[in-house]
Scaffold this motif. Sequence first.
Motif, PDB file in Angstrom:
ATOM      1  N   PHE A   1       0.956  -1.371  -0.356  1.00 59.58           N
ATOM      2  CA  PHE A   1       0.001   0.008   0.489  1.00 59.58           C
ATOM      3  C   PHE A   1       0.665   1.670  -0.281  1.00 59.58           C
ATOM      4  O   PHE A   1      -0.071   2.370  -0.101  1.00 59.58           O
ATOM      5  CB  PHE A   1      -1.404  -0.112   0.893  1.00 59.58           C
ATOM      6  CG  PHE A   1      -2.096  -1.446   1.246  1.00 59.58           C
ATOM      7  CD1 PHE A   1      -2.579  -0.160  -0.029  1.00 59.58           C
ATOM      8  CD2 PHE A   1      -2.384  -2.312   1.764  1.00 59.58           C
ATOM      9  CE1 PHE A   1      -3.779  -2.156  -0.068  1.00 59.58           C
ATOM     10  CE2 PHE A   1      -2.758  -2.926   1.471  1.00 59.58           C
ATOM     11  CZ  PHE A   1      -4.015  -2.654   0.778  1.00 59.58           C
ATOM     12  N   PHE A   2       1.918   1.610   0.229  1.00 62.67           N
ATOM     13  CA  PHE A   2       3.019   2.382   0.322  1.00 62.67           C
ATOM     14  C   PHE A   2       2.517   3.056  -1.049  1.00 62.67           C
ATOM     15  O   PHE A   2       2.119   4.956  -0.964  1.00 62.67           O
ATOM     16  CB  PHE A   2       4.547   1.605   0.388  1.00 62.67           C
ATOM     17  CG  PHE A   2       4.476   2.043   2.131  1.00 62.67           C
ATOM     18  CD1 PHE A   2       4.825   2.506   2.745  1.00 62.67           C
ATOM     19  CD2 PHE A   2       5.337   0.203   2.101  1.00 62.67           C
ATOM     20  CE1 PHE A   2       5.340   2.591   3.788  1.00 62.67           C
ATOM     21  CE2 PHE A   2       5.962   0.277   3.471  1.00 62.67           C
ATOM     22  CZ  PHE A   2       5.616   1.039   4.470  1.00 62.67           C
ATOM     23  N   ILE A   3       2.749   2.300  -2.503  1.00 62.79           N
ATOM     24  CA  ILE A   3       2.863   3.185  -3.246  1.00 62.79           C
ATOM     25  C   ILE A   3       1.284   4.288  -3.781  1.00 62.79           C
ATOM     26  O   ILE A   3       1.345   5.049  -4.185  1.00 62.79           O
ATOM     27  CB  ILE A   3       3.294   2.455  -4.634  1.00 62.79           C
ATOM     28  CG1 ILE A   3       4.914   1.906  -4.836  1.00 62.79           C
ATOM     29  CG2 ILE A   3       3.552   3.431  -6.036  1.00 62.79           C
ATOM     30  CD1 ILE A   3       5.546   2.866  -4.547  1.00 62.79           C
ATOM     31  N   PRO A   4       0.275   3.545  -3.586  1.00 66.69           N
ATOM     32  CA  PRO A   4      -0.827   3.720  -3.903  1.00 66.69           C
ATOM     33  C   PRO A   4      -1.468   5.324  -2.465  1.00 66.69           C
ATOM     34  O   PRO A   4      -1.376   6.092  -3.431  1.00 66.69           O
ATOM     35  CB  PRO A   4      -2.422   3.033  -3.694  1.00 66.69           C
ATOM     36  CG  PRO A   4      -1.214   1.527  -4.002  1.00 66.69           C
ATOM     37  CD  PRO A   4       0.267   1.926  -3.429  1.00 66.69           C
ATOM     38  N   GLU A   5      -0.237   4.621  -0.787  1.00 64.93           N
ATOM     39  CA  GLU A   5      -0.321   5.824  -0.933  1.00 64.93           C
ATOM     40  C   GLU A   5      -0.293   7.501  -0.578  1.00 64.93           C
ATOM     41  O   GLU A   5      -0.423   8.207  -1.287  1.00 64.93           O
ATOM     42  CB  GLU A   5       0.043   5.475   0.691  1.00 64.93           C
ATOM     43  CG  GLU A   5      -0.851   4.104   2.243  1.00 64.93           C
ATOM     44  CD  GLU A   5      -0.146   3.968   3.078  1.00 64.93           C
ATOM     45  OE1 GLU A   5      -0.764   3.126   3.518  1.00 64.93           O
ATOM     46  OE2 GLU A   5       0.835   4.178   3.130  1.00 64.93           O
TER      47      GLU A   5
END
Length: 153
Positions: A25-29
Amino acid sequence: MDSTTPGISALPSGLGVFTTLPDIFFIPELVFGGLVWILVASTKVLLANPQGWVMFVSVFCFVFTFLWFLLFMIGVNQSSPVWSSLDVAYHGIAALFYLSASVAQSSATIALQDNSSTFKSYQEDIAAVVFSYIATLLYVVHVMFSAFRWKAS
């Protein structure tokens, strides 16, 4: 140490960050947080207080999520078991911040609804509200899975 090697921490490092839940989820966040930042920065700010908070939250969370992501990528999180609880704490704080920012942005957008001279800003504010709630959801899901990982370790 990669994410499959048993060690001090159950947290991934290196490219393992791209393949493990909740770290995926790091990239979408970053994407949705960056969109909120851009959209709020590009609108005509008529209500400085609520949108100032939204701007602070989006910049704060973007910067700290990026730094957190880099720390995971270079493997600093492998040095101590405390990193699992720090991961839960950071993402919990970020989720609460984004929830409050989403509500503030919604309020500011509703206040601008009747101002016909700023229709483009109103549309950008609507998009910022949507992306802010998506970012909130991403941080909430991230903190939930981080808590599951923390309890399992």
